[in-house]
Design an enzyme around this catalytic site. Structure first.
Site, short mmCIF file in Angstrom:
data_model
loop_
_atom_site.label_atom_id
_atom_site.label_comp_id
_atom_site.label_asym_id
_atom_site.label_seq_id
_atom_site.Cartn_x
_atom_site.Cartn_y
_atom_site.Cartn_z
CG ASP A 36 -0.26 -0.08 2.51
OD1 ASP A 36 0.91 -0.51 3.19
OD2 ASP A 36 -0.77 0.04 4.00
CG HIS A 241 18.33 3.55 -20.32
ND1 HIS A 241 16.40 3.32 -20.81
CD2 HIS A 241 18.14 3.99 -21.06
CE1 HIS A 241 16.56 3.79 -22.14
NE2 HIS A 241 17.11 4.90 -22.12
CG ASP A 258 22.25 10.65 -18.53
OD1 ASP A 258 21.44 11.55 -18.13
OD2 ASP A 258 21.29 9.73 -19.43
CG ASP A 270 18.71 14.17 -20.26
OD1 ASP A 270 19.85 13.61 -19.66
OD2 ASP A 270 18.34 13.82 -21.47
CG HIS A 349 22.45 6.25 -27.80
ND1 HIS A 349 22.56 8.17 -28.04
CD2 HIS A 349 23.05 6.41 -26.98
CE1 HIS A 349 22.98 8.92 -27.54
NE2 HIS A 349 24.40 7.25 -27.32
CG HIS A 353 15.66 13.60 -26.28
ND1 HIS A 353 15.40 14.05 -24.82
CD2 HIS A 353 16.83 12.97 -25.38
CE1 HIS A 353 16.00 14.15 -23.89
NE2 HIS A 353 17.11 13.53 -24.33
CG HIS A 360 12.38 10.40 -23.47
ND1 HIS A 360 13.51 9.86 -23.62
CD2 HIS A 360 14.44 11.40 -23.23
CE1 HIS A 360 14.35 8.83 -23.14
NE2 HIS A 360 14.94 9.98 -22.69
CD GLU A 383 20.57 12.12 -25.00
OE1 GLU A 383 21.32 11.19 -24.20
OE2 GLU A 383 19.50 12.40 -24.79
CE1 TYR A 387 27.25 5.00 -24.40
CE2 TYR A 387 26.94 5.02 -26.33
CZ TYR A 387 26.76 6.08 -25.23
OH TYR A 387 25.70 6.60 -24.89
NE ARG A 411 24.18 9.41 -22.18
CZ ARG A 411 24.59 8.43 -21.34
NH1 ARG A 411 24.67 7.35 -22.58
NH2 ARG A 411 23.88 7.92 -20.10
CD GLU A 413 21.24 14.02 -22.07
OE1 GLU A 413 21.78 13.34 -21.44
OE2 GLU A 413 20.34 13.79 -22.66
#
Ligand code: GLY
Ligand code: MN
Ligand code: MN
Length: 439
Positions: A36, A241, A258, A270, A349, A353, A360, A383, A387, A411, A413
């Site tokens: 809950d 991710h 990130d 971001d 990728h 965005h 996003h 970005e 990799y 990366r 960004e």
């Protein structure tokens, strides 16, 4: 802090775009975490953009076909001491009228019985199917009743349309007050990255760095992280991710972070930075970092009114591929490698965005065959990354990767505002040049 006149102006613009359509925009509902216990409430960005009300389960109606004084209607959770003692303050019907500028307001329980009358006379209904499981059956039932009655009444809203194209075109172009808030989100986010780099040391755990960053967000008055912060040492950075954030930082590895913050009014940053945990890049790390940094600079230089967002991506890809060919990690003619996608085991990728109330953010990237052109007020991330791991197969004809390159994920960004003269890098206070990242 939240200025009601801003929301009023947005509603006026939205209502004028709707022409004769009636729009139904629901708030978010609370989401169960487990048993809950619920996740912290996160308002639906469309509902927030038009109302500034941060409560679950409300529904806003926008009714251009109604007379003035009936065009903005809110259904809200009513005041209820027994509920408020458990879940906190509610604005209730009086707050919806007095504080949030509704022309009419009702308790949520009256939504099913009142919706039909409010929709009468609308040319169409703008409601997003598939996103609002509590409200959708109620809307469909009322719409079906309208259709049943149409032969006798003589008219009905025969079309059900998605409100997204209209509303999201507004959200895509940020007004000056929104740009100010995006600057604030960028400032706090960039400072947190600077702090993390200053304090990160070999032997710390990734989650400790996450804690430092997120503490800075809340210390500075933000709501918290805009999305699950990624704090990824070494090879973890190759997991796009990565969410575990539970490994020890190793001497000699890079650290990719990130992370961006979400302000109390939901504007987001971001940001990604990658730096050597011990303060010195190895030869391979430096070579790859230079490729990504230069690709990012070239891609950012495309951000100017009239340029297509797509060009930002293609410029980044071209620069990354050229750099990787020079380093021997790719082979062949640059155009051929790009055409065949033979770089995708190293860069898999897109380069950016839209960014705003959603990380996003909403807004089209293309309209049919045409790529959207950048306009002042749009905000996007840029970005690019590289990799290098064993996870994906090397495409036929491309060189096998020597071990010395493996486990490097990079990366960079930044958040970029398109302005009249070109662009502004909102996140430039977070260092990204090799000289500033080394110590
Ligand atoms: N942090 C999510 C992204 O960079 O798109
Ligand atoms: Mn991003
Ligand atoms: Mn990001």
């Amino acid at each position: 802090m939240i200025n009601p006149s801003i929301f009023k102006k947005r509603r006026e613009r939205f209502i004028s775009c709707l022409a004769g359509r009636a729009a139904i925009i629901p708030a978010a509902s609370s989401v169960v975490h487990h048993a809950d216990c619920e996740y912290p409430f996160r308002q639906n960005s469309d509902f927030w953009y038009l109302t500034g009300l941060d409560e679950p389960d409300a529904v806003a109606l926008f009714l251009p076909h109604r007379p003035e004084g009936e065009r903005f209607v809110l259904f809200v959770q009513p005041r209820d001491p027994a509920q408020e003692v458990w879940y906190g303050f509610r604005w209730g019907v009086d707050g919806a009228l007095g504080h949030f500028g509704a022309d009419k307001a009702h308790p949520l329980s009256e939504f099913p019985s009142r919706l039909g009358e409010y929709l009468t006379g609308a040319e169409a209904i703008a409601f997003r199917i598939g996103k609002h499981p509590k409200v959708e059956p109620l809307v469909l039932k009322v719409w079906a009743e309208h259709l049943d009655q149409a032969p006798r009444v003589g008219s009905a809203a025969f079309r059900l349309e998605a409100p997204c194209p209209l509303l999201h075109e507004l959200r895509l172009r940020k007004q000056p007050d929104e740009v100010d808030r995006m600057r604030e989100a960028a400032r706090i986010g960039a400072e947190a990255h600077e702090l993390a780099r200053e304090l990160a040391r070999p032997g710390m755990n990734e989650r400790q760095v996450q804690g430092l960053i997120e503490k800075h967000f809340v210390d500075q008055g933000a709501r918290g992280p805009a999305y699950g912060s990624i704090v990824a040492g070494g090879d973890n950075a190759c997991v796009l991710h990565y969410a575990s954030n539970n490994q020890q930082l190793k001497d000699g590895d890079l650290l990719l972070i990130d992370a961006g913050c979400s302000l109390v009014d939901y504007y987001n940053s971001d940001i990604t930075r990658t730096f050597p945990i011990n303060g010195k890049f190895s030869g391979e790390q430096k070579a790859l970092y230079e490729v990504v940094h230069s690709a990012q600079k070239q891609a950012i230089s495309c951000v100017t009114p009239g340029c297509q967002a797509e060009e930002v991506h293609t410029t980044a890809v071209r620069n990354l591929v050229e750099g990787l060919v020079e380093l021997g990690l790719l082979t062949g003619n640059v155009d051929g490698v790009i055409e065949q996608g033979a770089y995708r085991h190293l860069y898999m990728h897109r380069t950016g965005h839209w960014l705003g109330l959603d990380v996003h953010d909403v807004g089209a990237y293309r309209l049919g065959e045409y790529h959207v052109k950048l306009e002042p007020g749009m905000i996007l991330t840029v970005e690019p990354g590289i990799y290098i791991s064993d996870r994906l197969c090397v495409p036929e004809g491309q060189p096998e990767i020597q071990d010395r390159w493996k486990g490097i994920g990079i990366r960079i960004e930044d958040d970029i505002l398109v302005n009249e003269s070109g662009h502004e890098v909102l996140t430039s206070a977070a260092a990204s040049s090799i000289e500033l990242l080394e110590h």
